[in-house]
Write a protein that holds these residues in place. Structure first.
Motif, PDB file in Angstrom:
ATOM      1  N   TYR A  30     -35.814  11.735  44.334  1.00 28.17           N
ATOM      2  CA  TYR A  30     -35.964  10.988  43.082  1.00 28.17           C
ATOM      3  C   TYR A  30     -36.473   9.582  43.365  1.00 28.17           C
ATOM      4  CZ  TYR A  30     -32.852  14.653  41.378  1.00 28.17           C
ATOM      5  OH  TYR A  30     -32.298  15.857  41.057  1.00 28.17           O
ATOM      6  N   ALA A  31     -37.261   9.064  42.434  1.00 33.45           N
ATOM      7  CA  ALA A  31     -37.644   7.661  42.457  1.00 33.45           C
ATOM      8  C   ALA A  31     -36.564   6.931  41.670  1.00 33.45           C
ATOM      9  CB  ALA A  31     -39.014   7.469  41.824  1.00 33.45           C
ATOM     10  N   ILE A  32     -35.664   6.251  42.381  1.00 30.96           N
ATOM     11  CA  ILE A  32     -34.513   5.619  41.760  1.00 30.96           C
ATOM     12  C   ILE A  32     -34.930   4.291  41.143  1.00 30.96           C
ATOM     13  CG2 ILE A  32     -32.190   4.702  42.141  1.00 30.96           C
ATOM     14  CD1 ILE A  32     -32.351   7.707  42.530  1.00 30.96           C
ATOM     15  N   GLY A  33     -34.580   4.115  39.876  1.00 29.04           N
ATOM     16  CA  GLY A  33     -34.870   2.879  39.165  1.00 29.04           C
ATOM     17  C   GLY A  33     -33.647   1.983  39.145  1.00 29.04           C
ATOM     18  N   GLU A  34     -32.948   1.980  38.038  1.00 33.44           N
ATOM     19  CA  GLU A  34     -31.788   1.127  37.858  1.00 33.44           C
ATOM     20  C   GLU A  34     -30.541   1.763  38.466  1.00 33.44           C
ATOM     21  OE1 GLU A  34     -29.911  -1.501  34.218  1.00 33.44           O
ATOM     22  OE2 GLU A  34     -31.261   0.160  33.774  1.00 33.44           O
ATOM     23  N   THR A  35     -29.665   0.934  39.032  1.00 33.98           N
ATOM     24  CA  THR A  35     -28.421   1.426  39.608  1.00 33.98           C
ATOM     25  C   THR A  35     -27.229   0.771  38.918  1.00 33.98           C
ATOM     26  OG1 THR A  35     -28.416  -0.257  41.333  1.00 33.98           O
ATOM     27  CG2 THR A  35     -29.441   1.859  41.873  1.00 33.98           C
ATOM     28  N   PHE A  36     -26.113   1.479  38.905  1.00 31.53           N
ATOM     29  CA  PHE A  36     -24.870   0.996  38.309  1.00 31.53           C
ATOM     30  C   PHE A  36     -23.735   1.248  39.286  1.00 31.53           C
ATOM     31  CE2 PHE A  36     -27.540   2.337  34.777  1.00 31.53           C
ATOM     32  CZ  PHE A  36     -27.424   1.292  33.876  1.00 31.53           C
ATOM     33  N   GLU A  37     -22.720   0.395  39.235  1.00 29.03           N
ATOM     34  CA  GLU A  37     -21.503   0.610  39.997  1.00 29.03           C
ATOM     35  C   GLU A  37     -20.422   1.052  39.025  1.00 29.03           C
ATOM     36  OE1 GLU A  37     -19.442  -1.942  43.347  1.00 29.03           O
ATOM     37  OE2 GLU A  37     -18.909  -2.711  41.359  1.00 29.03           O
ATOM     38  N   ALA A  38     -19.774   2.176  39.333  1.00 25.77           N
ATOM     39  CA  ALA A  38     -18.758   2.716  38.439  1.00 25.77           C
ATOM     40  C   ALA A  38     -17.514   3.068  39.232  1.00 25.77           C
ATOM     41  CB  ALA A  38     -19.282   3.967  37.732  1.00 25.77           C
ATOM     42  N   GLY A  39     -16.378   2.920  38.588  1.00 27.54           N
ATOM     43  CA  GLY A  39     -15.129   3.376  39.172  1.00 27.54           C
ATOM     44  C   GLY A  39     -14.976   4.862  38.911  1.00 27.54           C
ATOM     45  N   ILE A  40     -14.132   5.521  39.692  1.00 29.45           N
ATOM     46  CA  ILE A  40     -13.885   6.949  39.513  1.00 29.45           C
ATOM     47  C   ILE A  40     -12.407   7.124  39.185  1.00 29.45           C
ATOM     48  CG2 ILE A  40     -14.154   9.242  40.500  1.00 29.45           C
ATOM     49  CD1 ILE A  40     -15.817   7.995  42.721  1.00 29.45           C
ATOM     50  N   VAL A  92     -18.403   4.358  42.889  1.00 31.05           N
ATOM     51  CA  VAL A  92     -19.587   5.170  43.141  1.00 31.05           C
ATOM     52  C   VAL A  92     -20.797   4.395  42.635  1.00 31.05           C
ATOM     53  CG1 VAL A  92     -19.354   6.479  40.986  1.00 31.05           C
ATOM     54  CG2 VAL A  92     -20.653   7.444  42.847  1.00 31.05           C
ATOM     55  N   LEU A  93     -21.848   4.348  43.446  1.00 31.89           N
ATOM     56  CA  LEU A  93     -23.103   3.737  43.052  1.00 31.89           C
ATOM     57  C   LEU A  93     -23.978   4.848  42.492  1.00 31.89           C
ATOM     58  CD1 LEU A  93     -24.797   1.090  43.117  1.00 31.89           C
ATOM     59  CD2 LEU A  93     -25.781   1.952  45.238  1.00 31.89           C
ATOM     60  N   ILE A  94     -24.343   4.729  41.208  1.00 33.73           N
ATOM     61  CA  ILE A  94     -25.150   5.765  40.574  1.00 33.73           C
ATOM     62  C   ILE A  94     -26.516   5.189  40.242  1.00 33.73           C
ATOM     63  CG2 ILE A  94     -23.182   7.033  39.684  1.00 33.73           C
ATOM     64  CD1 ILE A  94     -23.615   5.788  36.988  1.00 33.73           C
ATOM     65  N   GLY A  95     -27.519   6.041  40.273  1.00 35.75           N
ATOM     66  CA  GLY A  95     -28.871   5.609  39.994  1.00 35.75           C
ATOM     67  C   GLY A  95     -29.557   6.538  39.025  1.00 35.75           C
ATOM     68  N   VAL A  96     -30.415   5.947  38.191  1.00 37.73           N
ATOM     69  CA  VAL A  96     -31.227   6.720  37.254  1.00 37.73           C
ATOM     70  C   VAL A  96     -32.547   6.999  37.957  1.00 37.73           C
ATOM     71  CG1 VAL A  96     -32.307   6.755  34.989  1.00 37.73           C
ATOM     72  CG2 VAL A  96     -30.124   5.581  35.309  1.00 37.73           C
ATOM     73  N   GLY A  97     -32.851   8.273  38.130  1.00 42.30           N
ATOM     74  CA  GLY A  97     -34.035   8.627  38.889  1.00 42.30           C
ATOM     75  C   GLY A  97     -34.966   9.568  38.155  1.00 42.30           C
ATOM     76  N   THR A  98     -36.225   9.509  38.536  1.00 40.31           N
ATOM     77  CA  THR A  98     -37.245  10.420  38.053  1.00 40.31           C
ATOM     78  C   THR A  98     -37.648  11.304  39.220  1.00 40.31           C
ATOM     79  OG1 THR A  98     -38.056   8.648  36.627  1.00 40.31           O
ATOM     80  CG2 THR A  98     -39.484  10.547  36.899  1.00 40.31           C
ATOM     81  N   GLY A  99     -37.742  12.593  38.985  1.00 38.32           N
ATOM     82  CA  GLY A  99     -38.066  13.533  40.049  1.00 38.32           C
ATOM     83  C   GLY A  99     -39.433  13.265  40.664  1.00 38.32           C
ATOM     84  N   LYS A 100     -39.502  13.366  42.000  1.00 37.20           N
ATOM     85  CA  LYS A 100     -40.763  13.160  42.707  1.00 37.20           C
ATOM     86  C   LYS A 100     -41.491  14.484  42.858  1.00 37.20           C
ATOM     87  CE  LYS A 100     -39.538   9.308  45.748  1.00 37.20           C
ATOM     88  NZ  LYS A 100     -39.413   8.938  47.166  1.00 37.20           N
ATOM     89  N   HIS A 101     -42.805  14.414  42.911  1.00 36.64           N
ATOM     90  CA  HIS A 101     -43.624  15.578  43.211  1.00 36.64           C
ATOM     91  C   HIS A 101     -43.716  15.743  44.725  1.00 36.64           C
ATOM     92  CE1 HIS A 101     -44.911  16.129  39.069  1.00 36.64           C
ATOM     93  NE2 HIS A 101     -45.137  14.824  38.996  1.00 36.64           N
ATOM     94  N   THR A 102     -44.256  16.858  45.162  1.00 39.89           N
ATOM     95  CA  THR A 102     -44.347  17.143  46.590  1.00 39.89           C
ATOM     96  C   THR A 102     -45.198  16.101  47.317  1.00 39.89           C
ATOM     97  OG1 THR A 102     -44.227  19.470  46.019  1.00 39.89           O
ATOM     98  CG2 THR A 102     -44.857  18.944  48.272  1.00 39.89           C
ATOM     99  N   TYR A 103     -46.297  15.667  46.697  1.00 42.57           N
ATOM    100  CA  TYR A 103     -47.158  14.701  47.366  1.00 42.57           C
ATOM    101  C   TYR A 103     -46.482  13.340  47.454  1.00 42.57           C
ATOM    102  CZ  TYR A 103     -48.435  13.822  42.453  1.00 42.57           C
ATOM    103  OH  TYR A 103     -48.409  13.575  41.107  1.00 42.57           O
TER     104      TYR A 103
END
Length: 153
Positions: free
Chosen positions: A21-31, A121-132
């Motif tokens: 994934y191409a990770i954009g924004e990240t957040f820190e969250a408790g579990i 936990v550090l979570i990130g919003v990602g967009t799927g990458k293509h093979t190339y």
């Protein structure tokens, strides 16, 4: 008086997340964990490679994360693959819900660590990458490694 050293060493990392994934924004969250779960997490018996985050009914949930059964636990031991609630502010949950509603966006856990005794936990919003794109990532990583080796000599 000496300051306490804050330990931010990762207990578990998702190595494939930044590759897939191409990770954009990240957040820190408790579990939200039970007693035997936090003991297993502190012993680094957690796997987040297959994990993902869903927003359901105004709450963020961490799904498909395996926290091993605590060996010294008794009949009140936890279920290893249960959904766990993430502790976030309402605005952050609303932002995550809006992001995940877009096509091609996924919310993935990147790493789990302890901060002041609490599991985060550090979570990130990602967009799927293509093979190339993945091939380009490998190529850049190899070039950087070769450059570091050349500079060492």
């Amino acid at each position: 008086m000496a300051k306490k050293k804050v330990q931010n060493d990762a207990l578990a990392t998702n190595n494939k997340a930044r590759y897939n994934y191409a990770i954009g924004e990240t957040f820190e969250a408790g579990i939200e964990l039970t007693g035997t779960e936090i003991k297993s997490v502190r012993a680094s018996q957690i796997t987040i490679a297959e994990g993902f985050i869903q927003v359901r009914h105004g709450q963020a949930w961490l799904d498909n994360v395996n926290i091993a059964i605590f060996e010294q636990g008794n009949q009140f031991n936890h279920e290893p693959l249960r959904s766990r609630r993430l502790l976030l502010h309402k605005k952050e949950i609303a932002k995550l819900a809006a992001e995940s509603a877009q096509a091609g966006k996924t919310i993935v856990p990147l790493k789990v660590y302890l901060k002041h005794g609490f599991a985060k936990v550090l979570i990130g919003v990602g967009t799927g990458k293509h093979t190339y794109d993945k091939r380009e990532t490998i190529k850049k990583r190899d070039q950087e490694r070769d450059l570091r080796r050349a500079l060492k000599r």
